[in-house]
Design a protein around this motif. Structure first.
Motif, mmCIF file in Angstrom:
data_model
loop_
_atom_site.group_PDB
_atom_site.id
_atom_site.type_symbol
_atom_site.label_atom_id
_atom_site.label_comp_id
_atom_site.label_asym_id
_atom_site.label_seq_id
_atom_site.Cartn_x
_atom_site.Cartn_y
_atom_site.Cartn_z
ATOM 1 N N SER C 131 0.955 -1.279 0.012
ATOM 2 C CA SER C 131 0.074 -0.171 -0.007
ATOM 3 C C SER C 131 0.954 1.323 0.105
ATOM 4 N N GLY C 132 0.354 2.481 -0.353
ATOM 5 C CA GLY C 132 1.072 3.683 -0.511
ATOM 6 C C GLY C 132 1.770 3.881 0.951
ATOM 7 N N GLY C 133 1.354 3.752 2.116
ATOM 8 C CA GLY C 133 1.892 3.867 3.111
ATOM 9 C C GLY C 133 2.945 2.984 3.479
ATOM 10 N N LYS E 47 -7.690 0.784 2.614
ATOM 11 C CA LYS E 47 -8.417 1.831 2.403
ATOM 12 C C LYS E 47 -8.350 1.692 0.718
ATOM 13 N N SER E 48 -7.235 1.848 0.231
ATOM 14 C CA SER E 48 -7.161 1.989 -1.207
ATOM 15 C C SER E 48 -7.943 0.727 -1.803
ATOM 16 N N THR E 49 -7.587 -0.218 -1.432
ATOM 17 C CA THR E 49 -8.246 -1.735 -1.819
ATOM 18 C C THR E 49 -9.732 -1.212 -1.850
ATOM 19 N N PHE E 83 -6.182 8.656 -7.832
ATOM 20 C CA PHE E 83 -5.375 7.721 -7.193
ATOM 21 C C PHE E 83 -4.408 8.233 -6.140
ATOM 22 N N GLN E 84 -4.112 7.388 -5.288
ATOM 23 C CA GLN E 84 -3.128 7.893 -4.279
ATOM 24 C C GLN E 84 -1.504 8.368 -4.827
ATOM 25 N N ASP E 85 -1.477 7.837 -6.043
ATOM 26 C CA ASP E 85 -0.071 7.994 -6.446
ATOM 27 C C ASP E 85 -0.166 8.746 -7.780
ATOM 28 N N LEU E 153 -11.727 9.749 -3.783
ATOM 29 C CA LEU E 153 -10.569 10.359 -3.532
ATOM 30 C C LEU E 153 -9.361 9.874 -2.526
ATOM 31 N N ASP E 154 -8.397 9.268 -3.161
ATOM 32 C CA ASP E 154 -7.599 8.530 -2.328
ATOM 33 C C ASP E 154 -6.411 9.452 -1.621
ATOM 34 N N GLU E 155 -6.515 9.843 -0.598
ATOM 35 C CA GLU E 155 -5.361 10.694 -0.122
ATOM 36 C C GLU E 155 -5.169 11.681 -1.067
HETATM 37 MG MG LIG Z 1 -3.687 3.445 0.151
#
Ligand SMILES: [Mg+2]
Ligand SMILES: Nc1ncnc2c1ncn2[C@@H]1O[C@H](COP(=O)(O)OP(=O)(O)OP(=O)(O)O)[C@@H](O)[C@H]1O
Ligand SMILES: Nc1ncnc2c1ncn2[C@@H]1O[C@H](COP(=O)(O)OP(=O)(O)OP(=O)(O)O)[C@@H](O)[C@H]1O
Ligand SMILES: [Mg+2]
Lengths: 302, 253, 270, 253, 270
Positions: C131-133, E47-49, E83-85, E153-155
């Motif tokens: 995951s990102g973190g 969360k992202s999942t 996306f988070q990235d 919205l992912d972070e």
């Molecule tokens: Mg994430």
């Protein structure tokens, strides 16, 4: 045989030629076109680098007529190709030779034993070499063969990578003059190295009259060639990019023209076929006589 | 199971069509032999041991040339990809050499290497060199600069930097080059084996062509196809092994 | 009354511009050995650029960086940087990513630091599956294991939730107080800056507009009142800037008194 | 300025060395002509107009074959890169075909296409197809899956998804394929132009080889080298234009 | 007393596992049309999942997602995800990245939204030349311009400084209150969650452990005391979890009273 005589239907005869031999002279003279035009035929000249692809194309139906040396048709026949012999040239054994370098220790045919000899596989030189070795009591297994096309062999010859080189004119003449080559033996008495003129069986069956005209014209340009060596030298040396002096030598020692396709000639060709069969180069025996097309007798048959 | 068969679907269909086509006489078997004829030709050549001998000697030439040319191409690609000066000096020259057909080179090759094995191996090496070079060069050029920076920051330089970052990053592209060069290898061999050869698949094929042995011609074409598939399978295995971190290669069968 | 410390890093009139625009404009700053500096500032103000300059990954357009007195040219071999975008090698498993560049066998050490960032159970995963973190924590672990004499952290905890964040902060502090490397931390979390740094540097429009020492004792507690008031003071500075700094030079800023937290001495750009 | 010259350093050095080598008589000029001889051969062929004619007809065959083969290779690479089913069906077959040398195919090509222009164009197309295929396939396979996901999320599918995301992502790899296939194009032509030709550079080279006109052989080799450099320059221009977003290509000169 | 609203999204026993480990474990949740949900939870909790499942980018391992009553299969065409990235296209300039996927000419609109995220001066740059936070804002602009009926919205603000962050929050709120799409926001900043969301969902070890409605009026002010106490309550929940939830099932959580903010009704997992 109405097809070929009808003038409204535009037809072409496709002729495969190489850069040496009578056909290129015929092409340059442009006489065939004139003869065929009244019959409703035009001519398509197709140039090839070597004999085998001409036969390949004849077999595939992309060509109607062509010239090769004496060996390629035997392989084609062995492969079941449906082509026919229509005419045969005069011998040109003076120009075919086994060459060594001027200062080479090889003096007799016997000296070839164990040497590396360059020649084009399946060409008339191959046959010539077999005959020359046989004369010295040797076989192909006594030498190291290097299968090379004439151009490549020339480089190898000059560089000393091969000890002897079996080749035909104008390469022989050029090597003699510009590469200080010595003739160990010419084809004289060993192999005749004739031109062969072949047609696809289908074309020969349907257009015998055309074949006849082509052959007549070949004879005509041959006569011209024999009478005009200077012009011929000029023509061929530009076409081949070979020295005039070399070309002159080659032209002078060759007589152009056709001979009758009689039993003696057929026997000569059959002998080549049998030699290659004995060498296991062809998988089965071929019968040359089966594939002969006699131009003159044809009219009588019908 | 079914997934293993599907890729062979088209080849098999072609084979069946071809057999029907020739046996029904649509084309004469003198022109195109039926698969069964080709099969018998293969059996015959196998029994005499010729086939094995040809394949074996070709394999030897192929691998020698491949190793030499592949290594040179890889190293050149590496240096030109890594160093601007080397790129400036050599890239133009390599790009110029790249386009020279082997066939046209033969007279010069004979001049330099004679007519022995060296000449053949040289030609194969030359053919293999360029795809490996080009893809290595491209692979290295497209390695993420950020990762290289990161590596340098963490004390990597020279060979470790190359091993841990640049090479793995360029690998998928290098593999494409290798895959391609495995093909070029066989293709070159047919040219190389026209120089004064008495053995090898290339010799067999060209000899058959001269003598119009259509069954052997077709057999050698099939042989090339099989060798192609084989080198492809090897390249894929390498890919699966070396690129297993790559999401796109993960499920490649 | 300044204690004379060895100056580890010195920025002298440091400038950096990307063709038309100037990103950093004549920065001057002294950083002592073992000091922990936090850099805060608006998005795009040049924080990452500054770290890249210190790492030697970019060359200054003007001025220079002095490393123990000697001007820095080329890569800074003493430094270790954790990049804002993580930069894990996709072809190495987590553990190998962490031990990248270490000489010898550091498996156990790498496992230990992975345990500290809470990721020992992922040590054999490919980075693509994190995951990102988690990715960020692996990158942090990698930076921490290297024991450089200058550690550059570019928003190391940006993708972490409050709890993990605090855990990671104490981890960084613990390792720092043990090894005493010089640290530069870019962060957008002022609380983080205050809880970790000896000094907080505020970057704005290419200039250092504030340079605030944090006189709190360690370990710092967030519920201390001074802690909150320093955070508020800095936040105020940031919030005010867009209006305050427009058209005003640094000179005018210099004399500004520190109203909110009178007990804290403020040294401006030195 | 100096940067423009450096890449030509090695070719120029070679040229000078070669001139000395031949003029000092280390090899006979019949075997390896001096550069000046080659120059005169070129001048001669230029004056007769032959050279221009050969180059022109080859260029025509090359571009026709390139366009056909390139298009097919690109589309195949595209489909196999994008769709698993198509990959399963076709990839094995393409990989098998890839390794069949043109020379071995000539008998079959004559069967299928005769000895006219079609046969030559077919061979060139076949040669060009595979590098384009392989690199397109690889390029598409290595496009960042995350970006494709993102595009689909933002409503792209089908052709727009391809145009905006997949194609630009695969482009640098496709360009490598094109670059390589430009080389293969010339190499194939020399084979194609041995089938009953009277024109083209390949004909010129092979003809010279048969009749050992070494100056023409060397001239044609140089011609190939120049054409190689030319197509390389074109590919680089395209790269500079299309990949200007890419940090690694930014400063390519 | 629940107001009957149309349920836009419904998670029914939603499960997702990556081969050996279960990431999401039988989630149940109802989301109404136009509702703004914030999802908080520890790094790596899924969360992202969850967002990827809602977007249709992953298929559930069990249970289902109902979109207006119909089960979701394949890509969710109504949704738009940031996306988070970031995922900017490196080969498109900023403006083209923002207008990606829009039909027709949206140049002006794209410029307007770029202005709103403060990046109109970068509109012709390549993404590679942007700072971390600038990239994130471009990605945000791209998500906001698309006007989906479900925004994920992912972070979105993870790389932004405090000030820019607050600006972006008000931008999101403004656009949301104007267009009334359903919103799911993953964030690790509890203040952000509380200031934007109608409900804050706490994810822990694959389960929804808290589901807290935020009864504050909009626009919300951070200095309100209720604001602070809700934030504190949620933080407490998060900080407590590692100890509290271990070995305890969700059932035990259910009856837990909401001590800290008595004025706020807490509905647990519904
Ligand atoms: Mg994430
Ligand atoms: N493709 C994958 N394969 C295997 N495991 C995965 C994959 N993607 C995610 N995971 C695992 O699933 C868990 C949840 O990941 P997810 O990305 O949803 O976390 P998250 O809540 O978004 O965390 P963060 O706040 O750190 O971004 C993590 O432990 C991660 O390692
Ligand atoms: N390679 C580059 N070329 C041109 N401009 C650049 C480049 N790198 C950065 N910039 C510009 O320089 C400015 C500062 O960038 P930098 O990455 O240092 O910001 P930052 O302070 O780290 O911001 P953030 O908090 O958003 O990460 C930005 O406006 C950015 O657009
Ligand atoms: Mg930054």
């Amino acid at each position: 045989n109405s097809k070929s005589t009808s003038k409204d239907v535009k037809q072409t005869v496709r002729i495969g030629y190489q850069k040496n031999g009578p056909l290129i002279i015929l092409k340059n003279k442009g006489t065939l076109e004139k003869k065929l035009q009244p019959l409703g035929f035009s001519v398509e000249w197709v140039q090839f680098q070597a004999g085998p692809p001409i036969l390949e194309s004849l077999n595939a139906g992309s060509l109607d007529f062509g010239r090769t040396g004496d060996s390629p048709p035997i392989f084609a026949q062995a492969a079941g190709s449906s082509l026919v012999y229509t005419a045969v040239g005069k011998p040109k054994s003076d120009g075919s030779a086994v060459l060594v370098k001027e200062n080479s220790p090889i003096r007799t045919l016997e000296d070839l034993k164990g040497k590396t000899i360059g020649f084009a596989k399946g060409s008339s030189s191959h046959y010539l070499l077999v005959k020359a070795l046989k004369k010295a009591g040797l076989g192909l297994e006594d030498i190291k063969p290097a299968y090379l096309s004439p151009g490549d062999a020339r480089v190898a010859f000059e560089q000393g990578k091969i000890d002897a080189w079996v080749v035909w004119d104008p390469f022989t003449a050029d090597a003699e003059i510009t590469a200080k080559a010595r003739i160990l033996t010419s084809g004289e008495g060993l192999a005749t190295d004739r031109d062969l003129f072949l047609a696809s069986e289908k074309f020969a069956k349907e257009h015998g009259d055309i074949i006849k005209i082509i052959i007549e014209e070949i004879q005509n340009v041959s006569d011209w060639a024999n009478q005009h060596p200077e012009e011929l030298t000029e023509m061929l040396s530009t076409a081949l990019g070979i020295d005039k002096a070399s070309m002159k030598l080659a032209v002078e020692r060759r007589e152009y023209g056709l001979v009758d396709l009689d039993d003696e000639i057929i026997q000569e060709q059959q002998q080549i076929a049998d030699t290659f069969y004995d060498l296991k180069m062809i998988p089965k025996k071929v019968n040359v006589a089966e594939q002969i097309y006699h131009v003159d007798k044809k009219d009588e048959k019908r | 199971m079914i997934k293993k068969i599907i890729p062979w679907g088209i080849p098999i269909l072609l084979l069946i069509g071809w057999q029907l086509f020739t046996k029904l006489g649509v084309v004469s078997s003198k022109i195109l032999p039926a698969p069964t004829d080709v099969y018998w030709a293969a059996v015959h050549l196998l029994q005499t041991g010729e086939l094995a001998q040809h394949v074996w000697i070709s394999l030897w030439r192929a691998s020698a040339g491949f190793l030499i040319g592949g290594a040179i191409g890889f190293l050149l690609g590496l240096f030109n990809g890594l160093f601007r000066t080397s790129e400036m000096l050599l890239d133009t020259s390599v790009q110029m050499l790249r386009n020279i057909p082997h066939l046209a080179l033969i007279p010069l090759v004979i001049l330099w290497f004679g007519i022995g094995e060296e000449a053949k191996i040289f030609l194969v090496a030359l053919g293999v060199l360029f795809p490996v070079y080009l893809n290595t060069f491209h692979g290295i050029k497209s390695v993420d600069q950020g990762l290289i920076e990161m590596g340098r920051m963490y004390g990597l330089k020279g060979i470790p930097l190359f091993l841990h970052i640049i090479f793995p990053g360029a690998l998928s592209s290098v593999l494409v080059g290798i895959r391609f060069s495995l093909g070029i290898m066989w293709i070159t061999l047919i040219v190389a084996e026209t120089i004064s050869s008495t053995s090898g698949i290339g010799y067999m094929a060209m000899n058959a062509r001269e003598f119009m042995q259509m069954d052997v011609i077709v057999l050698s074409i099939l042989l090339y196809a099989l060798l192609g598939k084989l080198s492809d399978v090897i390249a894929r295995l390498l890919e699966r092994r070396w690129l297993k971190w790559h999401p796109s290669y993960e499920n490649v069968s | 009354m300044k204690v004379v410390k060895t100056s580890h890093l010195e920025l002298v009139n440091l400038q950096k511009s990307y063709h038309p625009t100037a990103v950093l404009d004549r920065l001057n700053l002294q950083i002592h050995k073992g000091e922990f500096i936090a850099i805060v500032g608006k998005s795009g103000c040049g924080k990452s650029t500054l770290l890249r300059l210190l790492a030697g990954l970019e060359q200054p357009s003007g001025g220079e960086i002095r490393l123990e007195g000697k001007p820095l040219t080329g890569l800074n071999r003493e430094a270790c940087m954790m990049f804002q975008d993580g930069r894990l090698l996709p072809w190495k498993r987590v553990l190998d990513n962490v031990s990248l560049g270490l000489k010898g066998d550091h498996r156990e050490e790498a496992e230990a630091v992975l345990r500290q960032v809470g990721l020992d159970h992922k040590k054999d995963e490919w980075p693509a599956k994190l995951s990102g973190g988690q990715k960020q924590r692996v990158a942090l672990a990698r930076a921490l294991i290297h024991k450089p004499s200058l550690l550059l952290l570019d928003e190391p905890l940006g993708a972490l939730d409050a709890l993990t964040r605090i855990e990671m902060q104490s981890l960084i502090e613990e390792i720092w107080s043990f090894q005493r490397f010089t640290s530069l931390l870019v962060t957008h979390d002022v609380e983080e800056a205050v809880s970790l740094a000896d000094r907080v540097v505020l970057l704005h429009e290419g200039k250092i507009t504030q340079n605030i020492p944090i006189p709190l004792k360690r370990p710092r507690k967030r519920d201390q009142s001074t802690f909150a008031s320093i955070v508020n003071f800095i936040l105020e500075q940031i919030l005010e800037l867009p209006r305050a700094a427009q058209g005003r030079g640094l000179e005018e800023e210099t004399g500004r008194p520190f109203h909110a937290v009178p007990s804290v001495r403020v040294s401006n750009v030195d």
